[in-house]
Design an enzyme around this catalytic site. Structure first.
Site, short mmCIF file in Angstrom:
data_model
loop_
_atom_site.label_atom_id
_atom_site.label_comp_id
_atom_site.label_asym_id
_atom_site.label_seq_id
_atom_site.Cartn_x
_atom_site.Cartn_y
_atom_site.Cartn_z
CB VAL A 40 -12.83 6.28 -4.12
CG1 VAL A 40 -11.89 6.75 -5.22
CG2 VAL A 40 -11.98 5.96 -2.67
NE ARG A 52 11.19 -10.51 4.55
CZ ARG A 52 11.32 -9.48 5.87
NH1 ARG A 52 12.30 -8.76 5.73
NH2 ARG A 52 10.52 -9.65 6.77
CE LYS A 212 5.13 5.49 15.94
NZ LYS A 212 4.64 4.61 17.07
P1 NDP Z 1 5.53 -6.78 9.54
O1 NDP Z 1 7.09 -7.18 9.95
O2 NDP Z 1 4.43 -7.63 10.37
O3 NDP Z 1 5.43 -6.80 8.12
C1 NDP Z 1 6.32 -6.64 6.98
C2 NDP Z 1 5.78 -7.20 5.50
O4 NDP Z 1 6.68 -6.55 4.76
C3 NDP Z 1 6.02 -8.86 5.62
O5 NDP Z 1 5.07 -9.12 4.81
C4 NDP Z 1 7.14 -8.76 4.87
O6 NDP Z 1 7.28 -9.75 3.82
C5 NDP Z 1 7.28 -7.52 3.81
N1 NDP Z 1 8.66 -7.27 3.66
C6 NDP Z 1 9.54 -6.71 4.26
N2 NDP Z 1 10.85 -6.67 3.54
C7 NDP Z 1 10.50 -6.64 2.27
C8 NDP Z 1 11.14 -6.76 1.26
N3 NDP Z 1 12.43 -6.51 1.15
N4 NDP Z 1 10.67 -7.21 0.19
C9 NDP Z 1 9.25 -7.58 0.13
N5 NDP Z 1 8.39 -7.66 1.28
C10 NDP Z 1 9.12 -7.19 2.08
O7 NDP Z 1 5.61 -5.20 9.76
P2 NDP Z 1 4.31 -4.39 10.27
O8 NDP Z 1 3.03 -4.75 9.57
O9 NDP Z 1 4.11 -4.50 11.91
O10 NDP Z 1 4.92 -3.11 10.04
C11 NDP Z 1 4.81 -2.50 8.81
C12 NDP Z 1 5.25 -0.87 8.67
O11 NDP Z 1 4.11 -0.42 9.37
C13 NDP Z 1 6.32 -0.62 9.28
O12 NDP Z 1 6.86 0.49 8.69
C14 NDP Z 1 5.94 -0.30 10.71
O13 NDP Z 1 6.76 0.88 11.39
C15 NDP Z 1 4.55 0.62 10.72
N6 NDP Z 1 3.65 0.46 11.39
C16 NDP Z 1 3.21 -0.70 12.39
C17 NDP Z 1 2.32 -0.66 13.28
C18 NDP Z 1 2.02 -1.95 13.99
O14 NDP Z 1 1.18 -1.82 15.01
N7 NDP Z 1 2.60 -3.14 13.68
C19 NDP Z 1 1.53 0.41 13.54
C20 NDP Z 1 2.15 1.73 12.82
C21 NDP Z 1 2.93 1.76 11.94
P3 NDP Z 1 7.29 -11.55 4.64
O15 NDP Z 1 5.90 -11.54 5.24
O16 NDP Z 1 7.51 -12.44 3.12
O17 NDP Z 1 8.37 -11.54 5.56
N1 HSE Z 2 5.79 -0.48 17.82
C1 HSE Z 2 5.07 0.75 17.42
C2 HSE Z 2 4.36 0.75 18.95
C3 HSE Z 2 3.97 0.46 16.48
O1 HSE Z 2 4.45 0.20 19.82
O2 HSE Z 2 3.57 1.96 18.93
C4 HSE Z 2 3.12 1.60 16.08
O3 HSE Z 2 3.95 2.56 15.56
#
Ligand code: NDP
Ligand code: HSE
Length: 448
Positions: A40, A52, A212
């Site tokens: 960077v 949360r 997507k």
């Molecule tokens: P998770 O449910 O594992 O994690 C979500 C996180 O966000 C948690 O740490 C949660 O806090 C926090 N969170 C949720 N709502 C709030 C809020 N209102 N205020 C503060 N913190 C909050 O989700 P993922 O990591 O799986 O996915 C995250 C994003 O990435 C999504 O948009 C998903 O579609 C995208 N994504 C996911 C992929 C995957 O393979 N999992 C692949 C590609 C995209 P806490 O831990 O305290 O509950």
């Molecule tokens: N739930 C999604 C999948 C995560 O199965 O591909 C990636 O967006």
């Protein structure tokens, strides 16, 4: 003009979410800090991670400094140069990103649901504020596909995109095909492996793939496409029998996201965007995409056929794409410049999925006696649907042999490309023929 590398202090990075993806983003930001700083031109300082419940146990985030966790996401986004949103959902993610943009931060998000629902509001806000918005991880996890479609193919004309963009459904269909596992068990495994969304309905009903598809179609066709524009059908109706018959006829069933240039009945050019299960011939590159892997097959006028393949889900692969975006945004902070803005100059009409002409495979159970095939073929001919192949497999998928003149025969009819309306009329007419016992399935054949 950005500050020189010598003058540049650390760039403050705020992370929203510390779940499957966020914990890996935090780990990589920390463990690769020296490399990232060199790439960077300034150190990236993780200043906070919004969650949360900051006191909750975090088995996925053991290497994360717990003092960074905060429940004050609002406060966090206003004290960062770059905000990474991996919390998911529409609210409060949208408001937090808008707040971050308003405060002058570049934003990186993996949130396809939000982008497909209300991306334009975010893009406009970022353009107005003159900040970057990047979202490589929102489509197909680790696979670089947003940047290639948005930037590398900006000088070409994309004709069609065929994508396996949901790892969970690809995993489920692959497990059903290769191990005979039940649908429910395969979904459970996908959840345990961190592929599935919090509510796997988004995966199996095709909402995730549709989001997507909307994002890819918008980029490829320079036209706003939202989730409501995408015709969607999930995989919940696919049976073990469908999977077995697909194999018998040289296909594999995949949930495909398809965005393609189409011409309407009135000759107008437009775009059709749809998500549905389809039979893919075993000879097509998409047929070899196994497990939770994703692949996006792009057909462009000048480039020809391209395929992008890799891990489409899971914490670490998705974090890779997120970090790539963070580096791009951070370089702009250091060196000046800005990423691409929304390009919607073409403003093509979104035509119904029925505008698209595809091949179909119709499977039916009929009385096994002379003349039945001729009756069925007559209906197809009368509706103007051309037959490519008819198979009467000697061994049905339940392993029993047909039992002669009074038994049941299974017919598998593959058509040449046909309009959806003509195919539907054909199926309705075949269904009421006296010797037809059941139309077992009707699936599109794509990628031939
Ligand atoms: P998770 O449910 O594992 O994690 C979500 C996180 O966000 C948690 O740490 C949660 O806090 C926090 N969170 C949720 N709502 C709030 C809020 N209102 N205020 C503060 N913190 C909050 O989700 P993922 O990591 O799986 O996915 C995250 C994003 O990435 C999504 O948009 C998903 O579609 C995208 N994504 C996911 C992929 C995957 O393979 N999992 C692949 C590609 C995209 P806490 O831990 O305290 O509950
Ligand atoms: N739930 C999604 C999948 C995560 O199965 O591909 C990636 O967006």
């Amino acid at each position: 003009m950005g500050a020189s590398q010598q003058e540049q202090g650390p760039l403050r990075v705020a992370l929203l979410g510390c779940g499957v993806v966020g914990s890996e983003v935090a780990r990589l930001l920390t463990q690769q800090s020296a490399d990232l700083a060199s790439r960077v031109g300034a150190p990236l300082e993780l200043v906070g991670i919004a969650v949360r419940d900051a006191s909750a146990p975090r088995p996925l985030a053991e290497s994360v400094d717990r003092s960074l966790l905060t429940e004050d996401a609002e406060g966090l986004v206003t004290r960062a140069d770059i905000v990474i949103e991996v919390m998911g959902g529409i609210e409060p993610a949208r408001s937090l990103l808008l707040r971050a943009i308003e405060a002058g931060a570049a934003v990186v998000t993996a949130n396809k649901a939000l982008l497909a629902e209300d991306g334009p509001t975010l893009y406009k806000a970022a353009d107005t504020a003159g900040v970057d918005i990047y979202f490589e991880a929102a489509v197909a996890g680790a696979i670089p596909i947003v940047r290639p479609v948005r930037e590398s193919l900006a000088g070409d004309h994309v004709r069609r995109i065929l994508g396996i963009v949901n790892g969970t459904t690809n995993y489920v269909l692959d497990q059903m095909a290769s191990t005979g596992m039940s649908f429910d068990d395969a979904v459970k495994q996908a959840q345990d492996l961190g592929y599935a969304e919090a509510d796997p309905t988004a995966d199996v009903e095709g909402f995730d793939a549709a989001a997507k598809a909307a994002i890819l179609a918008s980029l490829a066709f320079h036209t706003r496409v939202s989730l409501e524009d995408v015709a969607r059908e999930g995989i919940t109706a696919i049976t073990a029998d469908d999977v077995a018959w697909a194999a018998q006829t040289g296909h594999v069933i995949k949930l495909l996201a398809i965005a393609e240039a189409v011409t309407g009945d009135d000759g107008a050019h437009g775009v059709s965007v749809r998500v549905h299960p389809a039979l893919v011939p075993l000879t097509h590159p998409l047929a070899g995409v196994r497990g939770a892997f994703n692949a996006v097959f792009v057909e462009a006028d000048a480039a020809g056929e391209l395929m992008f393949y890799g891990r489409g889900a899971g914490g670490s692969p998705t974090a890779s794409a997120v970090l790539g975006d963070v580096v791009s945004a951070a370089r702009h902070r250091v060196l000046g410049g800005k990423g691409p803005e929304e390009s919607i100059y073409a403003a093509l009409p979104i035509l119904p999925a029925s505008t698209a002409v595809t091949r179909y495979q119709v499977r039916l159970a009929v009385d096994d006696r002379p003349g039945v095939l001729a009756q069925v073929a007559q209906v197809l001919a009368s509706k103007g649907v051309s037959i490519e192949a008819v198979r009467q497999p000697s061994e049905p998928s339940d392993g029993t042999q047909g039992d002669g003149p009074t038994g049941v025969a299974h017919l598998v009819i593959t058509t040449h490309a046909a309009a959806e309306a003509a195919l539907a009329a054909t199926v309705d007419a075949i269904a009421v023929l006296e010797p037809v016992r059941e139309i077992t399935s009707v699936l599109r054949v794509e990628g031939a």
